[in-house]
Scaffold this active site. Structure first.
Site, PDB file in Angstrom:
ATOM      1  N   CYS A 154       7.705   5.096  -7.520  1.00 49.50           N
ATOM      2  CA  CYS A 154       6.365   5.012  -6.939  1.00 49.50           C
ATOM      3  C   CYS A 154       6.365   5.184  -5.426  1.00 49.50           C
ATOM      4  O   CYS A 154       6.635   6.263  -4.909  1.00 49.50           O
ATOM      5  CB  CYS A 154       5.709   3.699  -7.360  1.00 49.50           C
ATOM      6  SG  CYS A 154       3.898   3.715  -7.160  1.00 49.50           S
TER       7      CYS A 154
ATOM      8  N   LYS B  40      13.754  -0.777  -7.535  1.00 48.44           N
ATOM      9  CA  LYS B  40      12.896  -0.295  -6.452  1.00 48.44           C
ATOM     10  C   LYS B  40      13.220  -1.051  -5.155  1.00 48.44           C
ATOM     11  O   LYS B  40      13.184  -2.279  -5.119  1.00 48.44           O
ATOM     12  CB  LYS B  40      11.436  -0.493  -6.844  1.00 48.44           C
ATOM     13  CG  LYS B  40      10.422   0.081  -5.874  1.00 48.44           C
ATOM     14  CD  LYS B  40       9.015  -0.129  -6.435  1.00 48.44           C
ATOM     15  CE  LYS B  40       7.941   0.476  -5.553  1.00 48.44           C
ATOM     16  NZ  LYS B  40       6.590   0.256  -6.121  1.00 48.44           N
TER      17      LYS B  40
ATOM     18  N   GLU C  68       6.815   4.231 -14.173  1.00 46.85           N
ATOM     19  CA  GLU C  68       7.082   2.911 -13.608  1.00 46.85           C
ATOM     20  C   GLU C  68       6.404   1.842 -14.477  1.00 46.85           C
ATOM     21  O   GLU C  68       5.231   1.946 -14.804  1.00 46.85           O
ATOM     22  CB  GLU C  68       6.515   2.854 -12.193  1.00 46.85           C
ATOM     23  CG  GLU C  68       6.555   1.481 -11.546  1.00 46.85           C
ATOM     24  CD  GLU C  68       5.747   1.444 -10.252  1.00 46.85           C
ATOM     25  OE1 GLU C  68       6.050   0.596  -9.401  1.00 46.85           O
ATOM     26  OE2 GLU C  68       4.811   2.268 -10.106  1.00 46.85           O
TER      27      GLU C  68
END
Length: 536
Positions: free
Chosen positions: A416, A365, A308
């Site tokens: 994440c 995300k 990430e």
């Protein structure tokens, strides 16, 4: 004289009542802490099967005693009663999520030491209280069942816990399901997640704790007291049966056809967050990821996965980097963690860069970290809490229905924090995702956090029956097979590259096809049981 004696007796009774309540409060807190010890860094996963039982017993006994003493209805129980489940929840979440304190000091974001400490304490306290609130709701409902039959309390108590976890996980702040107390150590029971997701494991833990508690409660009213009774026998039988079912699923062979093989390399860049967005950090990132990419191509990988935010730049600037030049030279696909643009805002994204150096797909995300990546009720809190993002613009959510197509087929992507949300992975698997790409940066926390993060990814691999490749900035990067077995895991706080062969799969577990069908079933049975219990 009689009045004085009576006064002393009442005072003694009051003192005794206070000490009794203090004991129950301490017992609730300790049992919650024991549940918190089930995850990293301690990993005492077996405690999960008994750590909820004390709270169950306390809630039933104390609600009974309050009603008998005050002749009150359950929903009018005094405030002190609700402290009991609250303390359990705070004990669990404060220990399990203690790693959040690793964000201090936030000097790398320009936050002074004392404000950093204040923000850290606020975050830790808030998530602990938030988890405690959900347990308090559970305790309040269970108080209404104090006069119900034990089987009904077990059914509704289990259904309610699963329902509340589903409700909490649909929001932005979620991590510590009861199910993840078993990961990564009890892979056998985690295979129940293939049936109806993590709530299947949660239901198993809650119901067995409930049966143990009901065994104790029923023995309290028997003469002589017999703790070993039908409820404890049922708890033992259910524990064994569920593990046998999990073992059956765990024992299924994993097909590895050569045509489905995909050799993936990962690069763990090990760029400290303190320098990540500074010129020094950018230079280290470009050098580390470019050299890592070139070394992995020599190992014959089909593709390379980066963490990430591996490159702290926008997609429009890719063409100016040596890394993309290396991709154009070697012709090996790379998945790059970087920032995308969305109007005047930006996204935390993973990009597919093909053999020509062109971006062919992008995943944004969708589950952002509260306070860390966005501020809930920002119009109210924005002036009180400084945004912790490394960039000046607003970070925004990605769409909930994204797909991520690659030259090797459709992939399942989690960036994440998204590892804690099983529905994200389930939905992508249901629409054709064949393997999991997990990209993360846990650099500012202690080693316990990334190990818990790895445990979350293990659960997602099992539930979807997919191979998983996980690349992180500082650890733990890993490869996981569909049975949750870790094929390789990196060191911590070191630069590392590694290549492993995974296999694309198109199977669909019951959970992938139907989602979490167990929770509404349990809730429905609980409602039916409630009316049946009242009728008979």
């Amino acid at each position: 004289m009689n009045a004085k004696v009576k006064s002393k007796k009442e005072k003694g009774k009051g003192d005794n009542s206070f000490l009794t309540f203090a004991f129950y409060l301490l017992l609730s807190l300790i049992s919650g802490v024991l549940m918190g010890l089930t995850v990293a860094p301690v990993g005492a996963w077996f405690l999960a099967w008994i750590a909820l039982a004390p709270l169950w017993i306390i809630v039933v006994q104390k609600s009974n005693s309050y009603l008998e003493a005050k002749k009150q209805k359950p929903f009018l129980l005094p405030f002190t009663f609700y402290l009991l489940p609250l303390f359990w929840g705070v004990g669990y979440h404060s220990v399990a999520l203690f790693w959040i304190t690793g964000i201090h000091p936030m000097d790398w974001l320009g936050v002074p030491w004392w404000p950093s400490l204040a923000i850290t304490v606020f975050c830790w306290g808030f998530i602990s209280f938030w988890g405690g609130l959900f347990v308090t709701i559970w305790g309040a409902v269970m108080a209404r069942l104090n006069q119900s039959k034990p089987w009904l309390r077990v059914l509704i108590g289990t259904a309610l816990w699963c329902g509340l976890e589903s409700l909490w996980s649909s929001g932005s702040l979620w991590w510590s399901s009861l199910a993840y107390t078993q990961s990564p150590h009890n892979l056998v029971i985690l295979h129940l997640g293939q049936l109806s997701g993590p709530n299947t494991v949660t239901a198993a833990i809650a119901s067995i704790n409930g049966l143990i508690a009901e065994s104790y409660l029923s023995s309290a009213f028997s003469a002589p007291r017999q703790f070993v009774n039908k409820y404890l026998t049922l708890a033992t039988g259910l524990f064994i049966t569920l593990h046998l079912l999990g073992f059956y699923l765990y024992s299924q062979p994993i097909a590895q056809p050569p045509e489905a093989a995909l050799k993936i390399g990962i690069i763990q860049g090990n760029i400290p967050n303190k320098i990540k967005v500074k010129p020094e950090g950018y230079r280290r990132a470009i050098t580390g990821y470019t050299n890592g990419y070139l070394n992995l191509t020599k190992q014959g990988v089909n593709a390379v996965l980066t963490p990430e935010g591996a490159l702290p730049i926008f997609e429009r600037n890719f063409g100016d980097t040596p890394l993309i030049s290396a991709v154009q030279q070697k012709g090996v696909v790379i998945w790059v963690g970087a920032f995308g643009e969305k109007g005047r805002s930006y996204t935390n994204s993973l990009f597919t860069v093909n053999s020509l150096g062109e971006v062919t797909s992008r995943y944004d995300k969708s589950k952002l970290v509260p306070l860390g990546e966005f501020i809930p009720f920002e119009e109210i809190l924005g002036k009180l809490i400084s945004r912790l993002s490394p960039l000046d613009e607003h970070q925004v959510h990605g769409a909930a229905n994204q797909t991520f197509d690659t030259p090797f087929g459709r992939a399942i992507v989690g960036i994440c924090y998204e590892s804690a949300f099983p529905e994200i992975f389930r939905r992508q698997a249901a629409v054709g995702g064949q393997f999991i790409l997990s990209s993360s940066n846990d650099a500012h926390y202690s080693a316990a956090m990334p190990f818990q993060h790895h445990a979350q990814d293990i659960m997602r691999a099992i539930e979807t029956d997919r191979w998983s490749a996980r690349a992180t900035n500082t650890g733990y990067s890993a490869f996981v097979d569909p049975h949750g077995r870790t094929l390789w895991i990196s060191g911590y706080n070191i630069y590392e590259i590694h290549a492993e062969t995974i296999y694309r799969r198109q199977t669909q577990t019951l959970y992938v096809r139907w989602g979490d069908w167990l929770t509404p079933l349990l809730l429905g049975l609980g409602v039916v049981g409630w009316f049946v219990g009242k009728a008979f």
